[in-house]
Design a protein around this motif. Structure first.
Motif, PDB file in Angstrom:
ATOM      1  N   SER B 171       0.822  -1.225   0.000  1.00 43.37           N
ATOM      2  CA  SER B 171       0.000   0.000   0.000  1.00 43.37           C
ATOM      3  C   SER B 171       0.853   1.272   0.000  1.00 43.37           C
ATOM      4  O   SER B 171       0.331   2.356  -0.227  1.00 43.37           O
ATOM      5  N   GLU B 541       1.292   9.514 -11.680  1.00 41.66           N
ATOM      6  CA  GLU B 541       0.835   8.149 -11.402  1.00 41.66           C
ATOM      7  C   GLU B 541       1.414   7.203 -12.442  1.00 41.66           C
ATOM      8  O   GLU B 541       1.999   6.162 -12.105  1.00 41.66           O
ATOM      9  N   LYS B 545       4.208   4.253 -11.907  1.00 40.29           N
ATOM     10  CA  LYS B 545       3.871   2.848 -12.275  1.00 40.29           C
ATOM     11  C   LYS B 545       4.970   2.263 -13.144  1.00 40.29           C
ATOM     12  O   LYS B 545       5.449   1.147 -12.907  1.00 40.29           O
ATOM     13  N   GLN B 560       1.395  -6.813 -10.304  1.00 36.67           N
ATOM     14  CA  GLN B 560       0.352  -6.274  -9.414  1.00 36.67           C
ATOM     15  C   GLN B 560       0.865  -6.054  -7.991  1.00 36.67           C
ATOM     16  O   GLN B 560       0.072  -5.892  -7.055  1.00 36.67           O
ATOM     17  N   ALA B 563      -0.405  -2.822  -6.577  1.00 38.51           N
ATOM     18  CA  ALA B 563      -1.765  -2.463  -7.008  1.00 38.51           C
ATOM     19  C   ALA B 563      -2.566  -1.821  -5.868  1.00 38.51           C
ATOM     20  O   ALA B 563      -3.299  -0.855  -6.112  1.00 38.51           O
ATOM     21  N   PRO B 564      -2.472  -2.308  -4.624  1.00 41.11           N
ATOM     22  CA  PRO B 564      -3.239  -1.660  -3.540  1.00 41.11           C
ATOM     23  C   PRO B 564      -2.919  -0.180  -3.421  1.00 41.11           C
ATOM     24  O   PRO B 564      -3.795   0.622  -3.107  1.00 41.11           O
ATOM     25  N   PHE B 566      -1.955   1.936  -5.897  1.00 42.64           N
ATOM     26  CA  PHE B 566      -2.543   2.699  -6.999  1.00 42.64           C
ATOM     27  C   PHE B 566      -4.067   2.657  -6.957  1.00 42.64           C
ATOM     28  O   PHE B 566      -4.727   3.613  -7.328  1.00 42.64           O
ATOM     29  N   ASP B 567      -4.617   1.546  -6.468  1.00 40.32           N
ATOM     30  CA  ASP B 567      -6.090   1.432  -6.389  1.00 40.32           C
ATOM     31  C   ASP B 567      -6.663   2.441  -5.396  1.00 40.32           C
ATOM     32  O   ASP B 567      -7.802   2.882  -5.537  1.00 40.32           O
ATOM     33  N   ASN B 568      -5.896   2.760  -4.364  1.00 41.47           N
ATOM     34  CA  ASN B 568      -6.405   3.653  -3.302  1.00 41.47           C
ATOM     35  C   ASN B 568      -5.895   5.080  -3.424  1.00 41.47           C
ATOM     36  O   ASN B 568      -6.151   5.905  -2.556  1.00 41.47           O
ATOM     37  N   LYS B 571      -8.738   7.512  -3.359  1.00 42.69           N
ATOM     38  CA  LYS B 571      -9.879   7.138  -2.513  1.00 42.69           C
ATOM     39  C   LYS B 571     -10.023   8.132  -1.364  1.00 42.69           C
ATOM     40  O   LYS B 571      -9.026   8.514  -0.729  1.00 42.69           O
TER      41      LYS B 571
END
Lengths: 231, 794
Positions: B171, B541, B545, B560, B563-564, B566-568, B571
């Motif tokens: 994360s 971003e 990556k 991946q 991934a947590p 970039f996913d958040n 948020k």
């Protein structure tokens, strides 16, 4: 009144059958009873016994193989190294493959070195709560003070001979965020651990297997130095 | 006409002396009986200047939950006992400290609470991180830095603690949590202590001490409440096992100690002085009736206390304590009247004669206390009124009551005739006086001035030693505070954000611990969140990556892996409530205060001159904010008090000179009567300079009183020279000086520094003033004034 032979035979078979039925009924029941009494009281008794046996040493040296099956890595990572443990509060962890690094763990701090930076770093546990939780857990599993784990974990006996215990962190346990279960496999002689497997909530797992463990072996001071790699 | 009224009143009392005496006795008995019913204030604020800045700082310190704390350090003294015993003792003590005295007791923080708090902060990084933080992140998005991070993450995961770092690293690949931890480190550092946490307890670095923080409802300035607090605490501390020792650190201990030391000193010195006075009077006067001279001032003070209580309400303990100095001054009037009446053949005539210089003396002393009425310090104003009333009562009793109860004696007062008739003053003595005074004047210019109010702090050594031991174990950095207030919580946060931005730029973010670095106002948080979103949307971003993919492959990271993170990235957390269960609530308590009118936010920075000056400049742009700094407050109080004293000194000097002139109507006689004043001051400063003693607040206040006492000696001697009297004035002055020196000289043995300096000032000043009145004034009078006979002829 007289009983004829056929009637006698039938009665005996019926009686035998009833006994069989009853015995089948009672066996699971008694097993269940046994398991039921193996509940909290028995687990704590077991943990106390195992803990006493497993912690009955002043020093320890062992080779280990650590398998890391983590989604963060493409492939499983396998580490090999040695652990030295001196009670009351020193653990030295030396990794030889795939990278060389050494970590000394005490009650208050950890000191680590790695080949890459060739620098020694000291971290105070009091100022790093995550490290503190992590190291605290490891120390407890290595030292064998399992009865104290009952405050923070629910324990299940997965297997006997050798014992395999599963620890589930309670809601109040700070480690619950990182650990789903810890499965400890004991050696057949119950003198120490054979394996620790840590399952994370995400599904990742780390398995630490001990090989060639020697208890109460004399340990040289150089085993606990982390300013250079120790063979 | 005044003569006529004087005679009328004198005869009225003379003819009814016993009924009047019994009425007075009844009044005195009632006053004594009623004294315990009067309520006095133990709040030391009465003795502080009424400057708005000082009052604001004192109010803040009194009402804030920062200072209303008692900190207890427990130490494990036996090597056989382990930490468990220490923690158990800490829990035992904490459990015994209960309301209403102790409102909240903290022994530490739980690990789970702290972990929850950390997670909350990490989730809200987009709202918390400022422009400066984003700049720091931007600098990390380079191939070299990302490569180093990936290597670091890889190694971390392989280490023992890596088991617990997996989800966190996924994360947070770039280690934003470290930036957050740095902020927390700065904030935690504002507590000023080096604390470790163990099993939910505050533990010292050596592992042999535990800390308990107890919040109390008793304000620091309430010494009576502090007494009750400490009695309760000491009772609980006595129940601890033998292998545990304790040190207590608290502002309450200081105010309590000061009062305790002062009371002990005043009691002791009063008893010593009383015994010596009584012996002196009996030995010198050889007349039991002479004890009235000593009793009149005491009873006058009692009655003055009642009068003040009636008009003004509660008096300060400190003021009542200081009024005993008045007793030493007004006893002089009784001495002069007694001597005049004792050997008099025509009492009324002699009393009328002595009443004039006595009245002038009382007026010049009264002028000193009149100047106190212009002081900015409430305690001094109270002292002014109390003293004026006390002096008035003393004067009336001495002139109109005492003569009627003075037995006529044919026996001489010890040494009385010798003192009266011998010519002590000649040119050789005066030359010697001139030389000594000149030398001391030279040194007087070098006397050091110590403006530090802690110089007259009477805290007992036991308390100071406990604080020293505490600092050695836990460390302590002096911090100053910047306080911003507002009606609503959000408004205060906004104001604080603006202040924080300026202060962080001026002092450095690592030196200024403000709550904004942890949780800014909603407006700022929205701005931060918008800036965060824009920051990443502007191509960073994608860039990150790609860099992670490129640099991470070497270490076997999967596509991946992060991934947590970039996913958040964009948020918004649902949970926006900062109320924490662990150290965040402790931080909130330290930084946020609810007041009657709204809220206050406190920021902390080092209490050093440069930092204080920088913050002062910032405050000018934020009118609602103010500074609370130990060093600045001490300076401010000193400055205000000295300004006050200077004002009173000028008023006193002018009025004393005026009254003296109005009486003598002759400039030369006025100048001569000031010789004891000048001598007293020059010798005092000169001797202090030679002894390496600096003068301070206590010396200055006493110096003003010294002026009025010494001028009385000058007035009496000039009066005697003018009228060529042999009525016992010299003896009277000698006894006055002796009683004043005894009464205040015993204070040299006092433990409280403020009282010590009063004793030192009065002993040197009164002693030298008296000697000059006896040895110098008559000679000066003889050589500068026409002969008495010539004056009578003209």
């Amino acid at each position: 009144m007289t009983i004829r032979p056929t009637e006698r035979r039938f009665f005996a078979v019926s009686l035998l059958f009833c006994c069989l039925i009853l015995s089948l009924y009672y066996i699971p029941f008694s097993e269940a009873q046994e398991n039921k009494t193996d509940g909290v009281t028995d687990v704590s008794v077991l943990l106390r016994r195992l803990g006493r046996q497993v912690s009955d040493f002043k020093s320890l040296k062992t080779d280990f193989v650590q398998e890391k099956d983590l989604a963060i890595f493409q492939n499983k990572i396998i580490l090999k190294g040695r652990i030295y443990l001196q009670k009351p509060g020193r653990i030295a962890w030396h990794v030889d493959k795939p990278v060389k690094y050494s970590v000394l763990i005490t009650d208050t701090m950890i000191r680590q070195w790695d080949e890459d930076t060739d620098q020694v770093q000291e971290i105070s546990l009091s100022k790093n709560p995550v490290f503190k939780v992590a190291i605290g857990q490891l120390t407890t599993w290595f030292n064998g003070d399992y009865i104290s784990l009952l405050d923070d974990y629910t324990v299940r006996i997965r297997r006997q001979n050798p014992f395999v215990l599963e620890f589930f962190p309670k809601e109040t346990n700070a480690a619950k965020k990182f650990i789903k279960t810890v499965t400890i496999t004991f050696r057949e002689d119950e003198k120490y651990l054979k394996q620790i497997k840590i399952q994370e909530p995400s599904g990742d797992s780390t398995t630490l297997s001990f090989e060639g463990t020697v208890l109460n072996a004399p340990l040289e001071e150089r085993f606990f130095k982390v300013n250079r790699h120790v063979r | 006409m005044l003569d006529k009224y004087f005679d009328l009143l004198y005869d009225f009392i003379k003819n009814r002396k016993w009924p009047i005496f019994f009425i007075l006795l009844l009044l005195i008995a009632t006053s004594l009986a009623g004294l315990p019913l009067l309520k006095f204030s133990s709040d030391i604020e009465a003795m502080l200047p009424g400057d708005p800045e000082i009052s604001r700082s004192m109010n803040f310190l009194k009402n804030s939950n920062i200072t209303n704390k008692v900190i207890i350090s427990l130490a494990l003294t036996s090597p056989e006992k382990d930490k468990e015993a220490l923690l158990h003792a800490a829990d035992q003590l904490a459990g015994s400290l209960k309301p209403p005295l102790f409102t909240r007791v903290t022994v530490g923080l739980t690990d789970s609470g702290m972990t929850n708090d950390m997670e909350f902060l990490f989730r809200n990084i987009p709202q918390i991180f400022s422009e400066r933080d984003l700049a720091s992140i931007d600098a990390q998005i380079t191939p070299e830095k990302v490569s180093a991070k990936m290597r670091g993450n890889y190694l971390q995961l392989l280490k023992p603690e890596g088991i617990f770092m997996n989800s966190m690293l996924r994360s947070d690949p770039l280690g934003f949590n470290l930036l957050m931890l740095n902020k927390l480190k700065v904030l935690s550092g504002s507590f000023g202590y080096n604390i470790s946490m163990e099993k939910g307890h505050f533990i010292s670095a050596d592992g042999r001490h535990a800390m308990i923080i107890a919040q109390t409802s008793v304000p620091v300035t309430d010494s009576r409440g502090a007494g009750e607090l400490f009695r309760n605490l000491e009772e609980q501390l006595r129940k601890l096992p033998d292998y545990i020792s304790s040190d207590v650190v608290s502002g309450h201990a200081h105010s309590l100690s000061n009062e305790r030391v002062m009371k002990k000193d005043v009691n002791l010195t009063t008893v010593i002085a009383a015994v010596v006075f009584v012996l002196l009077f009996l030995f010198v006067f050889r007349d039991a009736g002479a004890t009235l001279i000593f009793l009149i001032p005491l009873f006058s003070i009692f009655q003055a206390v009642y009068l003040c209580y009636f008009f003004f309400g509660r008096l300060s303990y400190a003021v009542v304590g200081l009024s005993t100095v008045l007793a030493g001054i007004s006893v002089d009037y009784g001495i002069q009247v007694y001597i005049a009446a004792r050997n008099s053949k025509d009492t009324l005539h002699d009393i009328k004669r002595i009443a004039v210089p006595v009245l002038i003396g009382a007026l010049t002393t009264g002028v000193v206390f009149f100047s106190f009425l212009f002081s900015g310090i409430e305690g001094y104003r109270q002292l002014g009124w109390l003293s004026i009333f006390g002096l008035a009562f003393s004067l009336v009793y001495c002139i109109f009551i005492l003569p009627h109860f003075t037995a006529k004696r044919n026996t001489d007062i010890l040494f009385g005739e010798r003192l009266e008739n011998y010519n002590w003053s000649n040119k050789y003595i005066v030359m010697l006086w001139a030389m000594v005074t000149a030398v001391l004047l030279f040194f007087a210019f070098n006397v050091r001035f110590d403006g530090n109010i802690y110089k007259i702090d009477g805290t007992e050594s036991g308390i100071l030693q406990a604080e020293k031991r505490f600092q050695e174990v836990w460390g302590r950095h002096k911090t100053a505070m910047l306080v911003a207030g507002g009606e609503s919580f959000e408004k205060v946060l906004e104001e604080n954000d603006a202040i924080y931005k300026e202060a962080a730029a001026a002092l450095g973010a690592e030196k200024f611990a403000g709550f904004s670095m942890l949780w800014p106002a909603e407006k700022t948080r929205k701005e931060n969140a918008a800036r965060w979103k824009l920051f990443w949307e502007q191509g960073r971003e994608e860039k990150l990556k790609k860099l992670i993919e490129a640099e991470g492959v070497e270490y076997g990271f999967s596509r991946q892996a992060f991934a947590p993170f970039f996913d958040n990235l964009y948020k918004t957390p649902e949970d926006n409530d900062i109320a924490g269960s662990g150290f965040i609530s402790g931080l909130q308590e330290r930084f946020l205060q609810k007041t009657r009118d709204g809220y206050q936010i406190v920021s902390f920075f080092p209490d050093e001159k440069e930092s204080v000056e920088a913050v002062k400049r910032i405050i000018t742009r934020h009118p609602g904010a103010f500074l609370v700094s130990e060093s600045a407050l001490s300076q401010k109080i000193s400055g205000a008090v000295y300004a006050d004293i200077a004002k009173m000194a000028v008023i006193t000097a002018v009025l004393v000179a005026l009254f003296t002139f109005l009486y003598f109507r002759n400039v030369r006689e006025v100048i001569i009567s000031f010789v004891p004043v000048v001598t007293g001051i020059v010798w005092l400063f000169g001797i202090m300079s030679l002894s390496g003693i600096s003068f301070n607040l206590s010396t200055l206040i006493t110096g003003i009183t010294l002026m009025s006492i010494c001028v009385d000696y000058g007035i009496f001697m000039v009066y005697r020279c003018r009228h060529n009297l042999k009525t016992g004035i010299v003896m009277g002055i000698a006894l006055s000086a002796l009683t004043t020196i005894i009464g205040t000289g015993v204070l040299i043995f006092a433990k409280h520094p403020a009282l010590f300096y009063v004793g030192l000032t009065m002993t040197i000043g009164v002693g030298s003033g008296y000697l000059s009145s006896l040895l110098v004034v008559p000679y000066f009078y003889r050589i500068t004034m026409p002969s008495t006979k010539e004056k009578e002829r003209t």
